[in-house]
Write a protein that holds these residues in place. Sequence first.
Motif, PDB file in Angstrom:
ATOM      1  N   MET A   1       0.845  -1.200   0.000  1.00 23.14           N
ATOM      2  CA  MET A   1       0.000   0.000   0.000  1.00 23.14           C
ATOM      3  C   MET A   1       0.883   1.254   0.000  1.00 23.14           C
ATOM      4  SD  MET A   1      -3.361   0.769   0.333  1.00 23.14           S
ATOM      5  CE  MET A   1      -4.341  -0.350   1.311  1.00 23.14           C
ATOM      6  N   ARG A   2       0.507   2.197  -0.842  1.00 19.60           N
ATOM      7  CA  ARG A   2       1.294   3.449  -0.880  1.00 19.60           C
ATOM      8  C   ARG A   2       0.487   4.569  -0.220  1.00 19.60           C
ATOM      9  NH1 ARG A   2       5.560   4.075  -4.202  1.00 19.60           N
ATOM     10  NH2 ARG A   2       5.045   6.083  -5.127  1.00 19.60           N
ATOM     11  N   TYR A   3       1.064   5.143   0.834  1.00 24.44           N
ATOM     12  CA  TYR A   3       0.385   6.208   1.574  1.00 24.44           C
ATOM     13  C   TYR A   3       1.082   7.547   1.321  1.00 24.44           C
ATOM     14  CZ  TYR A   3      -1.281   2.267   4.406  1.00 24.44           C
ATOM     15  OH  TYR A   3      -1.830   1.086   4.839  1.00 24.44           O
ATOM     16  N   ALA A   4       0.287   8.555   0.983  1.00 22.36           N
ATOM     17  CA  ALA A   4       0.831   9.913   1.007  1.00 22.36           C
ATOM     18  C   ALA A   4       0.599  10.422   2.420  1.00 22.36           C
ATOM     19  CB  ALA A   4       0.106  10.803   0.012  1.00 22.36           C
ATOM     20  N   VAL A   5       1.652  10.889   3.082  1.00 21.43           N
ATOM     21  CA  VAL A   5       1.496  11.451   4.423  1.00 21.43           C
ATOM     22  C   VAL A   5       1.683  12.961   4.297  1.00 21.43           C
ATOM     23  CG1 VAL A   5       2.274  11.401   6.810  1.00 21.43           C
ATOM     24  CG2 VAL A   5       2.390   9.315   5.411  1.00 21.43           C
ATOM     25  N   ILE A   6       0.600  13.668   4.598  1.00 20.62           N
ATOM     26  CA  ILE A   6       0.610  15.118   4.415  1.00 20.62           C
ATOM     27  C   ILE A   6       0.309  15.783   5.763  1.00 20.62           C
ATOM     28  CG2 ILE A   6      -0.188  14.867   2.031  1.00 20.62           C
ATOM     29  CD1 ILE A   6      -2.949  15.815   2.905  1.00 20.62           C
ATOM     30  N   SER A   7       0.720  17.042   5.904  1.00 22.29           N
ATOM     31  CA  SER A   7       0.459  17.729   7.170  1.00 22.29           C
ATOM     32  C   SER A   7       0.336  19.229   6.958  1.00 22.29           C
ATOM     33  CB  SER A   7       1.608  17.436   8.146  1.00 22.29           C
ATOM     34  OG  SER A   7       1.268  17.871   9.442  1.00 22.29           O
ATOM     35  N   ASP A   8      -0.247  19.893   7.942  1.00 19.25           N
ATOM     36  CA  ASP A   8      -0.275  21.361   7.985  1.00 19.25           C
ATOM     37  C   ASP A   8      -0.742  21.982   6.665  1.00 19.25           C
ATOM     38  OD1 ASP A   8       0.974  22.117  10.785  1.00 19.25           O
ATOM     39  OD2 ASP A   8       2.001  20.340  10.020  1.00 19.25           O
ATOM     40  N   LEU A   9      -2.001  21.713   6.370  1.00 13.06           N
ATOM     41  CA  LEU A   9      -2.612  22.234   5.139  1.00 13.06           C
ATOM     42  C   LEU A   9      -2.938  23.719   5.292  1.00 13.06           C
ATOM     43  CD1 LEU A   9      -5.255  19.363   4.745  1.00 13.06           C
ATOM     44  CD2 LEU A   9      -2.802  19.289   4.266  1.00 13.06           C
ATOM     45  N   HIS A  10      -3.353  24.076   6.508  1.00 13.36           N
ATOM     46  CA  HIS A  10      -3.605  25.480   6.858  1.00 13.36           C
ATOM     47  C   HIS A  10      -4.489  26.229   5.860  1.00 13.36           C
ATOM     48  CE1 HIS A  10      -1.665  25.617  10.640  1.00 13.36           C
ATOM     49  NE2 HIS A  10      -0.600  24.997  10.155  1.00 13.36           N
ATOM     50  N   ALA A  11      -5.625  25.653   5.588  1.00 11.93           N
ATOM     51  CA  ALA A  11      -6.669  26.346   4.813  1.00 11.93           C
ATOM     52  C   ALA A  11      -6.183  26.816   3.448  1.00 11.93           C
ATOM     53  CB  ALA A  11      -7.247  27.522   5.612  1.00 11.93           C
ATOM     54  N   ASN A  12      -5.168  26.129   2.946  1.00 13.65           N
ATOM     55  CA  ASN A  12      -4.624  26.482   1.636  1.00 13.65           C
ATOM     56  C   ASN A  12      -5.084  25.411   0.633  1.00 13.65           C
ATOM     57  OD1 ASN A  12      -3.104  27.039  -0.612  1.00 13.65           O
ATOM     58  ND2 ASN A  12      -1.258  27.551   0.550  1.00 13.65           N
TER      59      ASN A  12
ATOM     60  N   HIS B   1      16.287  -3.414  12.550  1.00 16.31           N
ATOM     61  CA  HIS B   1      16.933  -2.844  13.737  1.00 16.31           C
ATOM     62  C   HIS B   1      16.985  -1.317  13.734  1.00 16.31           C
ATOM     63  CE1 HIS B   1      17.989  -6.914  14.475  1.00 16.31           C
ATOM     64  NE2 HIS B   1      18.819  -6.965  13.433  1.00 16.31           N
ATOM     65  N   LYS B   2      16.320  -0.682  12.788  1.00 14.04           N
ATOM     66  CA  LYS B   2      16.288   0.781  12.822  1.00 14.04           C
ATOM     67  C   LYS B   2      14.851   1.254  12.921  1.00 14.04           C
ATOM     68  CE  LYS B   2      20.564   1.998  10.526  1.00 14.04           C
ATOM     69  NZ  LYS B   2      21.165   2.385   9.263  1.00 14.04           N
ATOM     70  N   ARG B   3      14.683   2.404  13.576  1.00 13.31           N
ATOM     71  CA  ARG B   3      13.357   3.023  13.649  1.00 13.31           C
ATOM     72  C   ARG B   3      13.493   4.478  13.197  1.00 13.31           C
ATOM     73  NH1 ARG B   3      11.475   2.559  19.449  1.00 13.31           N
ATOM     74  NH2 ARG B   3       9.386   2.935  18.632  1.00 13.31           N
ATOM     75  N   TYR B   4      12.398   5.028  12.754  1.00 11.27           N
ATOM     76  CA  TYR B   4      12.468   6.334  12.094  1.00 11.27           C
ATOM     77  C   TYR B   4      11.332   7.252  12.532  1.00 11.27           C
ATOM     78  CZ  TYR B   4      15.050   3.244   8.965  1.00 11.27           C
ATOM     79  OH  TYR B   4      15.908   2.317   8.462  1.00 11.27           O
ATOM     80  N   ILE B   5      11.631   8.539  12.589  1.00 13.12           N
ATOM     81  CA  ILE B   5      10.571   9.547  12.727  1.00 13.12           C
ATOM     82  C   ILE B   5      10.653  10.438  11.492  1.00 13.12           C
ATOM     83  CG2 ILE B   5       9.682  11.513  14.032  1.00 13.12           C
ATOM     84  CD1 ILE B   5      10.931  10.289  16.543  1.00 13.12           C
ATOM     85  N   VAL B   6       9.534  10.565  10.809  1.00 15.70           N
ATOM     86  CA  VAL B   6       9.506  11.364   9.582  1.00 15.70           C
ATOM     87  C   VAL B   6       8.542  12.527   9.762  1.00 15.70           C
ATOM     88  CG1 VAL B   6       8.777  11.349   7.157  1.00 15.70           C
ATOM     89  CG2 VAL B   6      10.048   9.399   8.093  1.00 15.70           C
ATOM     90  N   ASN B   7       9.025  13.718   9.486  1.00 20.55           N
ATOM     91  CA  ASN B   7       8.139  14.881   9.420  1.00 20.55           C
ATOM     92  C   ASN B   7       8.064  15.281   7.948  1.00 20.55           C
ATOM     93  OD1 ASN B   7       7.051  17.514   9.372  1.00 20.55           O
ATOM     94  ND2 ASN B   7       7.730  17.861  11.479  1.00 20.55           N
ATOM     95  N   PRO B   8       6.860  15.210   7.354  1.00 17.61           N
ATOM     96  CA  PRO B   8       6.757  15.485   5.916  1.00 17.61           C
ATOM     97  C   PRO B   8       6.785  16.968   5.568  1.00 17.61           C
ATOM     98  CG  PRO B   8       4.595  14.985   6.823  1.00 17.61           C
ATOM     99  CD  PRO B   8       5.573  14.823   7.953  1.00 17.61           C
ATOM    100  N   GLY B   9       6.866  17.856   6.573  1.00 14.26           N
ATOM    101  CA  GLY B   9       6.815  19.292   6.285  1.00 14.26           C
ATOM    102  C   GLY B   9       5.367  19.740   6.140  1.00 14.26           C
ATOM    103  N   SER B  10       5.164  20.852   5.477  1.00 16.03           N
ATOM    104  CA  SER B  10       3.822  21.419   5.380  1.00 16.03           C
ATOM    105  C   SER B  10       3.363  21.552   3.934  1.00 16.03           C
ATOM    106  CB  SER B  10       3.806  22.793   6.045  1.00 16.03           C
ATOM    107  OG  SER B  10       2.602  23.478   5.756  1.00 16.03           O
ATOM    108  N   VAL B  11       2.100  21.223   3.713  1.00 20.53           N
ATOM    109  CA  VAL B  11       1.499  21.400   2.388  1.00 20.53           C
ATOM    110  C   VAL B  11       1.178  22.870   2.138  1.00 20.53           C
ATOM    111  CG1 VAL B  11      -0.610  20.954   1.045  1.00 20.53           C
ATOM    112  CG2 VAL B  11       0.497  19.089   2.297  1.00 20.53           C
ATOM    113  N   GLY B  12       0.514  23.496   3.112  1.00 19.32           N
ATOM    114  CA  GLY B  12      -0.084  24.799   2.847  1.00 19.32           C
ATOM    115  C   GLY B  12       0.603  25.992   3.448  1.00 19.32           C
TER     116      GLY B  12
END
Length: 361
Positions: A1-12, A177-188
């Motif tokens: 499954m391919r997921y787009a992870v988006i964040s912080d659209l801010h009414a844009n 053996h590795k773990r990750y934290i990803v911040n995708p940045g902001s869309v809007g």
Amino acid sequence: MRYAVISDLHANESALRRVLADAGKRGVDKVVCLGDVVGYGPLPEETVALARASCAVVLAGNHDDAVSGRGDASSFIDLAGDAVGRHRETLSRGSLDWLRSLPYACEFDGAAAAHGDLVDPPKFYYVENADDAGENFRATDAKLLFVGHTHVPALFVVGRSGTPLQAPPQDFTLEEHKRYIVNPGSVGYPRESNGECRSSYAIYDSKAGTVTFHYLPFSVSSVMQRGAAPKRVRKGVLAAAAVLIAAVAAAVAWLFAPASGVAEPADADLVVERRELRLDGKCSKVRANLKLERGSAPVMLRLRYADADGKTVLEDPPDSVKSSSAKAFKVPAGAASVEFTVSRVSPGEEPRISSFAPAAD
Ligand code: ZN
């Protein structure tokens, strides 16, 4: 499954459309949104409608909570605070109910996600450095964590050593053996990072075990307000709390609260970041807890104390900061809040802030 992870659209809405179109072309199956659908931008209702129609999951951000009335907006800087009132008036009842109902965290396909952090999602802490990352890794068993909130793409990794490290955002394959934290940045409402300001998002391919970052051109005008002035504008304040958005090639543009209508002070284009801290009356000292990235240009740090009505009580003379400042500043009598302003020393030199977390002693 391919997921787009988006964040912080801010009414844009236009930025969201662009990102969704790009994700569609890349064969994304589902969209997961880490929150802040509203706040700041011009089209809250349209953006809510588009997010509801296109995302499999939408998490609550601090702006969503503030606008819907579920959370507290008192600590918001002026620009954001004005948008809270404006968006609350603009949004339909159905959209406000929907915002109020959003979950704070979710898990999907081996990943965990929240708007700010996974230690206490409803509190919206930031994951800004390796220490924050460590606490987040301890808070969940997930191999892959997604957070937004900072508006800057980021990547943290922890391996066998158990010591989390921050890495430049880059495409990667999940390793054992590795773990990750990803911040995708902001869309809007992207913040400038490394001299660029682009909409960004991530694609997590759970079958291939990969995460990729995607960047799209961002138009500053897309977050500017349209239409009539809001009813709720703080008088006398140069609604200055504008957040800097720099276009490529260091051309700098500013966003203002729509009805500010006033010329900004000449040094406004030097401001990099502003944070406000509410004081409970008991604290005697405050600290900016400001850290610059290695090699960053120096900055000036200024503190302005205001009383409960927002009137200036005292303004500290600017302090030059070369790499970090944990200095304690004495709080004057009568101060109910303090605003920390970080400015660049000269327009050409780009400071890079690694952490900025004002706190009371
Ligand atoms: Zn946000």
